[in-house]
Every structure is written in C-alpha cells, then in structure tokens.
Write a protein that holds these residues in place. Structure first.
Motif, mmCIF file in Angstrom:
data_model
loop_
_atom_site.group_PDB
_atom_site.id
_atom_site.type_symbol
_atom_site.label_atom_id
_atom_site.label_comp_id
_atom_site.label_asym_id
_atom_site.label_seq_id
_atom_site.Cartn_x
_atom_site.Cartn_y
_atom_site.Cartn_z
ATOM 1 N N LEU A 66 -8.747 0.101 -1.302
ATOM 2 C CA LEU A 66 -9.712 -0.049 -0.194
ATOM 3 C C LEU A 66 -9.814 -1.507 0.253
ATOM 4 C CD1 LEU A 66 -11.988 1.265 1.546
ATOM 5 C CD2 LEU A 66 -13.565 0.701 -0.321
ATOM 6 N N LEU A 67 -9.911 -2.409 -0.718
ATOM 7 C CA LEU A 67 -10.072 -3.827 -0.376
ATOM 8 C C LEU A 67 -8.810 -4.390 0.280
ATOM 9 C CD1 LEU A 67 -12.123 -4.997 -3.484
ATOM 10 C CD2 LEU A 67 -12.959 -4.618 -1.154
ATOM 11 N N GLU A 84 2.335 1.410 -11.644
ATOM 12 C CA GLU A 84 1.053 1.656 -12.298
ATOM 13 C C GLU A 84 0.136 2.408 -11.329
ATOM 14 O OE1 GLU A 84 0.327 -2.736 -12.345
ATOM 15 O OE2 GLU A 84 -1.725 -2.154 -11.864
ATOM 16 N N ALA A 85 -0.839 3.127 -11.859
ATOM 17 C CA ALA A 85 -1.806 3.831 -11.017
ATOM 18 C C ALA A 85 -2.611 2.789 -10.249
ATOM 19 C CB ALA A 85 -2.716 4.676 -11.892
ATOM 20 N N VAL A 86 -2.840 3.034 -8.957
ATOM 21 C CA VAL A 86 -3.562 2.059 -8.131
ATOM 22 C C VAL A 86 -5.032 2.465 -8.080
ATOM 23 C CG1 VAL A 86 -3.739 0.998 -5.852
ATOM 24 C CG2 VAL A 86 -1.484 1.588 -6.793
ATOM 25 N N ARG A 144 3.576 6.686 -0.565
ATOM 26 C CA ARG A 144 2.643 6.869 -1.682
ATOM 27 C C ARG A 144 1.475 7.793 -1.317
ATOM 28 N NH1 ARG A 144 -1.587 4.308 -4.101
ATOM 29 N NH2 ARG A 144 -1.798 2.839 -2.383
ATOM 30 N N PHE A 145 1.118 7.879 -0.020
ATOM 31 C CA PHE A 145 0.040 8.775 0.391
ATOM 32 C C PHE A 145 0.558 10.197 0.606
ATOM 33 C CE2 PHE A 145 -1.534 4.588 1.517
ATOM 34 C CZ PHE A 145 -2.836 4.651 1.062
ATOM 35 N N GLU A 146 1.775 10.274 1.139
ATOM 36 C CA GLU A 146 2.309 11.581 1.529
ATOM 37 C C GLU A 146 2.633 12.483 0.340
ATOM 38 O OE1 GLU A 146 4.297 10.253 5.798
ATOM 39 O OE2 GLU A 146 5.409 9.937 3.932
ATOM 40 N N LEU A 172 0.810 -1.221 0.000
ATOM 41 C CA LEU A 172 0.000 0.000 0.000
ATOM 42 C C LEU A 172 0.847 1.277 0.000
ATOM 43 C CD1 LEU A 172 -2.721 -1.139 2.546
ATOM 44 C CD2 LEU A 172 -3.209 -0.305 0.237
ATOM 45 N N LEU A 173 1.954 1.262 0.743
ATOM 46 C CA LEU A 173 2.731 2.495 0.911
ATOM 47 C C LEU A 173 3.794 2.697 -0.157
ATOM 48 C CD1 LEU A 173 3.278 2.936 4.753
ATOM 49 C CD2 LEU A 173 1.307 3.476 3.357
ATOM 50 N N ASP A 174 4.263 1.604 -0.741
ATOM 51 C CA ASP A 174 5.317 1.737 -1.746
ATOM 52 C C ASP A 174 4.803 2.453 -2.996
ATOM 53 O OD1 ASP A 174 7.182 0.556 -0.210
ATOM 54 O OD2 ASP A 174 7.389 -1.268 -1.399
ATOM 55 N N HIS A 175 5.683 3.218 -3.602
ATOM 56 C CA HIS A 175 5.337 3.845 -4.879
ATOM 57 C C HIS A 175 5.213 2.721 -5.908
ATOM 58 C CE1 HIS A 175 6.022 7.871 -3.300
ATOM 59 N NE2 HIS A 175 6.967 7.307 -2.589
ATOM 60 N N GLN A 176 4.180 2.758 -6.710
ATOM 61 C CA GLN A 176 3.931 1.696 -7.689
ATOM 62 C C GLN A 176 4.193 2.222 -9.099
ATOM 63 O OE1 GLN A 176 3.109 -1.427 -6.704
ATOM 64 N NE2 GLN A 176 3.008 -0.826 -4.548
#
Ligand code: T5A
Length: 206
Positions: A67-68, A59-61, A154-156, A53-57
């Motif tokens: 959420l799931l 592809e667009a998530v 990824r959120f920050e 969840l936190l790692d930069h990906q």
C-alpha cells in the motif's frame, strides 16, 4: 482553465488499455490537449516502483508495504506529471488511480479502508478525478481475456474470490458517489463499450 482529470478503472482484462487508445483518439478529435499516463507508474521513478509491485517476489509481500509503495509512486506521479499538466490546462487520462487502491488493497487484500482514505488525503489533498470510467465485467471473463495476453503478474495470479471482492468494491464506490463514476458493461462488443465511453465523456466538453 484547469484540465480535466479522467481515470479508467476495472478488474483484470476489462479492456482498459484497448479503450484508453479510443479515449485518446476522442480527445485528439476534439482538439483537447491531453496527457495519457498510468498507475502504478507514470514517471521513471514511479515505473521502478511499478516493476517492484508487479514482479513475482521470492518473499511474501506485506499488504501495508504494498500500500505504501503504491502511494509513494502516486505522490511522485502527482508531483511530476499529473498536477503540472492539470495546472496548464492539459487533460489527464490515467489508467488506474486511487480507486484501484480501494478495490485491490482494500477490497482484494482486506486492508483498512479508513487508512487508505487517510493516505489518499495525505498524498492528494482534495484532488479527485472529474470522471472515473469503471469497465465492469465478470472476473472469470476478464481473467480469460487477461490469460490470452500471456504471462500473469503478481496480482493476476490471485484467486477468483479476490477479483470478486475487487469488482464489488468498484461497484460500491460508484454506488456511493454516482456523480463521479460511470459504470460500463465491458462484456459488450468493443464498439458498444466505446459508444458508452463517448457518451460519458461528452458532458466534460467545454
Ligand atoms: N494495482 C494498481 C493495485 O493493486 N493498486 C493500485 O492502486 C493500482 C493503481 C497493474 C496491477 O496493479 C494493480 C492492479 C493490477 O493488477 P494494470 O497494468 O492496469 O495494473 O493491469 P491490468 O488490469 O492487468 O491491465 P491490462 O492492461 O493488463 O488489461 P486491460 O487494459 O484491462 O485489458 P486489455 O485492453 O489489454 O484487454 C485484454 C484483452 O481483451 C480484449 C483485448 O483485445 C485484449 O486482448 N478486449 C475485448 N475483447 C472482446 N470484447 C471487448 N469489449 C474487449 N475489450 C478488450
């Protein structure tokens, strides 16, 4: 007697980690058996989901995929850690929980609040925190603090408007169910913040 369930919430850099340590000291000082944990994560399996969840990906998530995954990690955390502890009378102190999902995925990403509520009931049944401490701060100040710590997750890296929506959602949750929430002005000195936290915890004592 069942343990009490306390959650710590707020936007980025509000001081959750710093104040979690203070609450642990407070609990130990009152001889209360407790377990400190965090979300996303809290078990080895859920921590793997946290990393994802936190790692930069590359592809667009998709918001629903995010959420799931959050609720998948939460189901594991509840089954393996939170429920067993509470059933044994151990207090649980959790750094973020489902209010973060309302704030970030609902408020921040704009996902449907009704769907989040549906997943909350599916995964948690009737379990809700006994007390939720919301550390509240202007997002610009919180991000300035978060920036000092180093690389952003990824959120920050979201826009300031995202963090404004996160903040407003937290405040709205507290307004709708005031009995469960304590909103604490986290722009104050650490000593002042901790005085407010201690005052909010006192009523939970047996
Ligand atoms: N997420 C999580 C979702 O999107 N949905 C969900 O359902 C869940 C559960 C990771 C991310 O996951 C997202 C939200 C998050 O972006 P996290 O690890 O809790 O969640 O992420 P952060 O909010 O980034 O938590 P941090 O640990 O990084 O920040 P803290 O804990 O809020 O801040 P802290 O304690 O590290 O303090 C930051 C700095 O400020 C100073 C501290 O010393 C530190 O240097 N500070 C103060 N300075 C002056 N005065 C005060 N009162 C201070 N308090 C702290």
């Amino acid at each position: 007697m069942a343990g009490r369930f306390i959650t710590l919430e707020g936007g980025e850099g509000v001081g959750k980690t710093t104040n979690k340590a203070f609450i642990e000291q407070w609990l130990a000082g009152h001889d209360i058996p407790y377990l400190a944990t965090r979300e996303p994560g809290g078990t080895p399996y859920a921590e793997k989901i946290r990393t994802l969840l936190l790692d930069h990906q590359t592809e667009a998530v998709d918001g629903m995929a995010e959420l799931l995954l959050i609720f998948a990690a939460r189901a594991q955390h509840l089954a393996r850690v939170i429920r067993p502890a509470l059933e044994q009378g151990v207090w649980v102190l959790c750094d973020r929980f489902t209010d973060a999902t309302y704030a970030y995925q609902g408020g921040g990403r704009g996902l449907d609040m009704g769907q989040i509520a549906h997943l909350e009931t599916l995964v948690q049944g009737s379990l809700r925190p006994d007390l939720t401490l919301i550390l509240d701060i202007e997002p610009t100040l919180g991000m300035a603090r978060a920036n000092q710590r180093g690389e952003l997750d990824r959120f920050e890296v979201e826009q300031m408007s995202f963090f404004e929506r996160v903040r407003n959602t937290y405040l709205e949750l507290a307004r709708l169910t005031p009995a469960r929430y304590q909103v604490i002005d986290a722009s104050q000195s650490l000593g002042q913040v901790q005085q407010h936290i201690a005052a909010a915890l006192e009523p939970l004592l047996p």
